[in-house]
Motif scaffolding. Structure first.
Motif, PDB file in Angstrom:
ATOM      1  N   GLY A 282       0.792  -1.216   0.000  1.00  0.00           N
ATOM      2  CA  GLY A 282       0.000   0.000   0.000  1.00  0.00           C
ATOM      3  C   GLY A 282       0.821   1.261   0.000  1.00  0.00           C
ATOM      4  O   GLY A 282       0.270   2.363   0.052  1.00  0.00           O
ATOM      5  N   ALA A 283       2.161   1.130  -0.064  1.00  0.00           N
ATOM      6  CA  ALA A 283       2.994   2.316   0.047  1.00  0.00           C
ATOM      7  C   ALA A 283       4.137   2.377  -0.949  1.00  0.00           C
ATOM      8  O   ALA A 283       4.424   3.439  -1.502  1.00  0.00           O
ATOM      9  CB  ALA A 283       3.560   2.423   1.472  1.00  0.00           C
ATOM     10  N   TRP A 284       4.832   1.258  -1.202  1.00  0.00           N
ATOM     11  CA  TRP A 284       6.062   1.278  -1.985  1.00  0.00           C
ATOM     12  C   TRP A 284       6.066   0.226  -3.083  1.00  0.00           C
ATOM     13  O   TRP A 284       5.709  -0.931  -2.848  1.00  0.00           O
ATOM     14  CB  TRP A 284       7.279   1.043  -1.078  1.00  0.00           C
ATOM     15  N   GLU A 285       6.499   0.636  -4.281  1.00  0.00           N
ATOM     16  CA  GLU A 285       6.740  -0.269  -5.399  1.00  0.00           C
ATOM     17  C   GLU A 285       8.252  -0.386  -5.583  1.00  0.00           C
ATOM     18  O   GLU A 285       8.977   0.592  -5.381  1.00  0.00           O
ATOM     19  CB  GLU A 285       6.101   0.263  -6.674  1.00  0.00           C
ATOM     20  N   CYS A 301       9.156  -6.308   5.334  1.00  0.00           N
ATOM     21  CA  CYS A 301       9.499  -5.053   4.666  1.00  0.00           C
ATOM     22  C   CYS A 301       8.785  -4.940   3.334  1.00  0.00           C
ATOM     23  O   CYS A 301       8.569  -5.930   2.633  1.00  0.00           O
ATOM     24  CB  CYS A 301      11.006  -4.969   4.451  1.00  0.00           C
ATOM     25  N   GLU A 302       8.417  -3.724   2.997  1.00  0.00           N
ATOM     26  CA  GLU A 302       7.844  -3.374   1.702  1.00  0.00           C
ATOM     27  C   GLU A 302       8.791  -2.363   1.081  1.00  0.00           C
ATOM     28  O   GLU A 302       8.981  -1.271   1.613  1.00  0.00           O
ATOM     29  CB  GLU A 302       6.451  -2.777   1.880  1.00  0.00           C
ATOM     30  N   GLY A 303       9.415  -2.727  -0.024  1.00  0.00           N
ATOM     31  CA  GLY A 303      10.506  -1.913  -0.520  1.00  0.00           C
ATOM     32  C   GLY A 303      11.639  -1.944   0.489  1.00  0.00           C
ATOM     33  O   GLY A 303      11.958  -2.987   1.062  1.00  0.00           O
ATOM     34  N   ALA A 304      12.239  -0.790   0.738  1.00  0.00           N
ATOM     35  CA  ALA A 304      13.331  -0.695   1.714  1.00  0.00           C
ATOM     36  C   ALA A 304      12.836  -0.219   3.073  1.00  0.00           C
ATOM     37  O   ALA A 304      13.620   0.252   3.895  1.00  0.00           O
ATOM     38  CB  ALA A 304      14.405   0.252   1.196  1.00  0.00           C
ATOM     39  N   HIS A 305      11.516  -0.379   3.320  1.00  0.00           N
ATOM     40  CA  HIS A 305      10.909   0.154   4.531  1.00  0.00           C
ATOM     41  C   HIS A 305      10.184  -0.942   5.298  1.00  0.00           C
ATOM     42  O   HIS A 305       9.727  -1.932   4.725  1.00  0.00           O
ATOM     43  CB  HIS A 305       9.910   1.262   4.171  1.00  0.00           C
ATOM     44  N   SER A 310       7.373   4.555   6.939  1.00  0.00           N
ATOM     45  CA  SER A 310       8.465   5.182   6.205  1.00  0.00           C
ATOM     46  C   SER A 310       9.804   4.899   6.866  1.00  0.00           C
ATOM     47  O   SER A 310      10.829   5.439   6.454  1.00  0.00           O
ATOM     48  CB  SER A 310       8.244   6.700   6.130  1.00  0.00           C
ATOM     49  N   THR A 311       9.804   4.026   7.866  1.00  0.00           N
ATOM     50  CA  THR A 311      11.033   3.668   8.567  1.00  0.00           C
ATOM     51  C   THR A 311      11.843   2.681   7.740  1.00  0.00           C
ATOM     52  O   THR A 311      11.295   1.731   7.187  1.00  0.00           O
ATOM     53  CB  THR A 311      10.707   3.037   9.937  1.00  0.00           C
ATOM     54  N   ALA A 312      13.149   2.906   7.659  1.00  0.00           N
ATOM     55  CA  ALA A 312      14.006   2.005   6.904  1.00  0.00           C
ATOM     56  C   ALA A 312      13.923   0.592   7.448  1.00  0.00           C
ATOM     57  O   ALA A 312      13.841   0.376   8.663  1.00  0.00           O
ATOM     58  CB  ALA A 312      15.449   2.495   6.945  1.00  0.00           C
ATOM     59  N   CYS A 313      13.963  -0.376   6.546  1.00  0.00           N
ATOM     60  CA  CYS A 313      13.872  -1.774   6.952  1.00  0.00           C
ATOM     61  C   CYS A 313      15.061  -2.156   7.830  1.00  0.00           C
ATOM     62  O   CYS A 313      14.888  -2.706   8.913  1.00  0.00           O
ATOM     63  CB  CYS A 313      13.808  -2.668   5.719  1.00  0.00           C
ATOM     64  N   GLY A 314      16.269  -1.878   7.353  1.00  0.00           N
ATOM     65  CA  GLY A 314      17.460  -2.030   8.172  1.00  0.00           C
ATOM     66  C   GLY A 314      17.755  -3.434   8.637  1.00  0.00           C
ATOM     67  O   GLY A 314      18.385  -3.617   9.686  1.00  0.00           O
TER      68      GLY A 314
END
Length: 411
Positions: A282-285, A301-305, A310-314
């Motif tokens: 629902g947020a990042w492609e 994680c969705e994308g790098a989050h 909006s927090t980095a996956c890390g």
């Protein structure tokens, strides 16, 4: 076609390119991970689209391709639906091709519920000497808990690829799906003759059955099998010996995992690198460079989050996408191709991808020093469901609305 005039943000997120990228008026920036110096043009021209075969219209096309060694024809995959068979349509590679010059390579019953239907086609690398064509489609599942079944089948052509014998079907792999969406469905051979299969996480939303991180299921993963080797016990294909779990610890077919719904991916014909578009929640492609044994993080994680934030996956166990964009720019990524044609020299080695919802087409590359460069984008107004690449490296766009288009330089 009009050009994009709004300013939008795209992020390049890999360790090599941890930078923000701007898609500006007719331009964007981005990166790739190839070390091929030819993939580093210094000036990308403005791009647009032209109708490739103006007299032809198709019913819900989802892919286009050419057969190995044959640039005289195109094959278009029609998804099918509502009691309409999935079809592969063949026609001459001529801009003046007419409907009377089209024919059916094959027409097969499918269940196109949800995101099902005829979803992918791959010619055997030695076609037509080895006269085999592989189809990826969905049929009705066995029960209410499994509404669809994904099927990878092999068919034989007895006439050089003009038709496929429907009675020659041999099912290679089947997998019951718990929901009607996230079927993936694309298939393609790599340069070593191994068949790759992209499957989604099984559907619904937020991966309720946790398939993405489960290496004992084939869902949410890229699979690699050997259709020419001696079949493994209980299977209709061989397992490549260097697959991550060929010796145990997970499903032996798995090549990489942690994917939500890989929708269109391709091999760079020069480097062999596998580029993949993974549809977000629902947020990042995201765009991923797929590595053997790689875990791409879904669903934590969705994308790098972290999913839903909006927090980095890390998480060091996960491979971040090479690029991502927020849903303000679209809602469903469509993976494309690295351009290897000659008609647009300034585009050579640049990756092209798009979004189904917004119709935007982006380019992605890096400089020799790893820093991103400004690149071009197209606002197509199309439902960009897939891309195609001719044997000579030119790139085409498939519009689910029924038309085919070619990427060209803006006059």
């Amino acid at each position: 076609m009009s050009h994009r005039t709004a300013t939008a943000s795209l992020h390049v997120t890999s360790a090599a390119l941890a930078v923000s990228v701007l898609i500006a008026t007719g331009c964007s920036t981005g990166g790739s991970s190839s070390s091929n110096s030819q993939m580093q043009p210094t000036n990308i021209p403005a791009l647009t689209l032209e109708r490739a075969f103006p007299s032809l219209n198709f019913a819900s096309p989802v892919a286009m391709l050419q057969a190995p060694g044959d640039n005289t024809r195109w094959f278009v995959v029609e998804r099918g639906g509502n009691s309409v068979n999935g079809k592969v349509i063949v026609f001459p590679n001529n801009t003046t091709a007419t409907p009377t010059q089209t024919s059916e390579l094959i027409s097969i019953p499918v269940d196109a519920s949800g995101e099902g239907g005829l979803l992918g086609v791959a010619f055997h690398p030695n076609f037509p000497t080895t006269p085999q064509v592989f189809l990826s489609y969905t049929r009705t599942g066995p029960d209410a808990q499994h509404p669809l079944t994904s099927v990878i089948s092999r068919f034989t052509s007895n006439d050089g690829g003009n038709t496929l014998d429907p009675d020659s079907e041999r099912q290679i792999l089947t997998l019951d799906q718990p929901f009607a969406n996230h079927n993936g469905g694309h298939i393609a051979f790599d340069r070593f003759g191994k068949l790759f299969i992209g499957l989604g996480d099984g559907g619904s939303g937020d991966d309720p059955q946790d398939h993405g991180q489960n290496v004992n299921t084939l869902l949410g993963a890229m699979l690699r099998i050997d259709v020419d080797g001696i079949p493994a016990a209980g299977k209709n294909y061989a397992i490549p010996g260097d697959n991550p779990f060929a010796g145990g610890g997970g499903a032996p077919e798995i090549y990489s995992w942690g994917l939500r719904n890989p929708w269109r991916w391709s091999f760079d014909r020069d480097t062999g690198q596998l580029w993949l578009g993974d549809v977000g929640q629902g947020a990042w492609e995201e765009i991923d460079i797929i590595e053997r044994g790689g875990n791409y993080g879904w669903k934590p994680c969705e994308g790098a989050h972290l999913r839903g934030s909006s927090t980095a996956c890390g998480n060091a166990a996960f491979i971040d996408p090479i690029a991502e964009y927020e849903h303000s720019q679209g809602c469903s990524i469509t993976g494309g191709y690295v351009y290897r044609g000659t008609s647009i020299p300034g585009l050579f080695g640049v990756y092209l991808f798009g979004d189904f919802c917004s119709g935007t087409i982006w380019t992605l590359r890096e400089t020799s020093g790893g820093a991103p460069l400004v690149e071009s984008a197209i606002s197509s107004g199309l439902s960009v469901v897939s891309f195609g690449q001719s044997l000579d490296g030119e790139v085409y766009v498939v519009n689910l609305g029924g038309t085919l288009h070619k990427i060209i330089p803006l006059p």
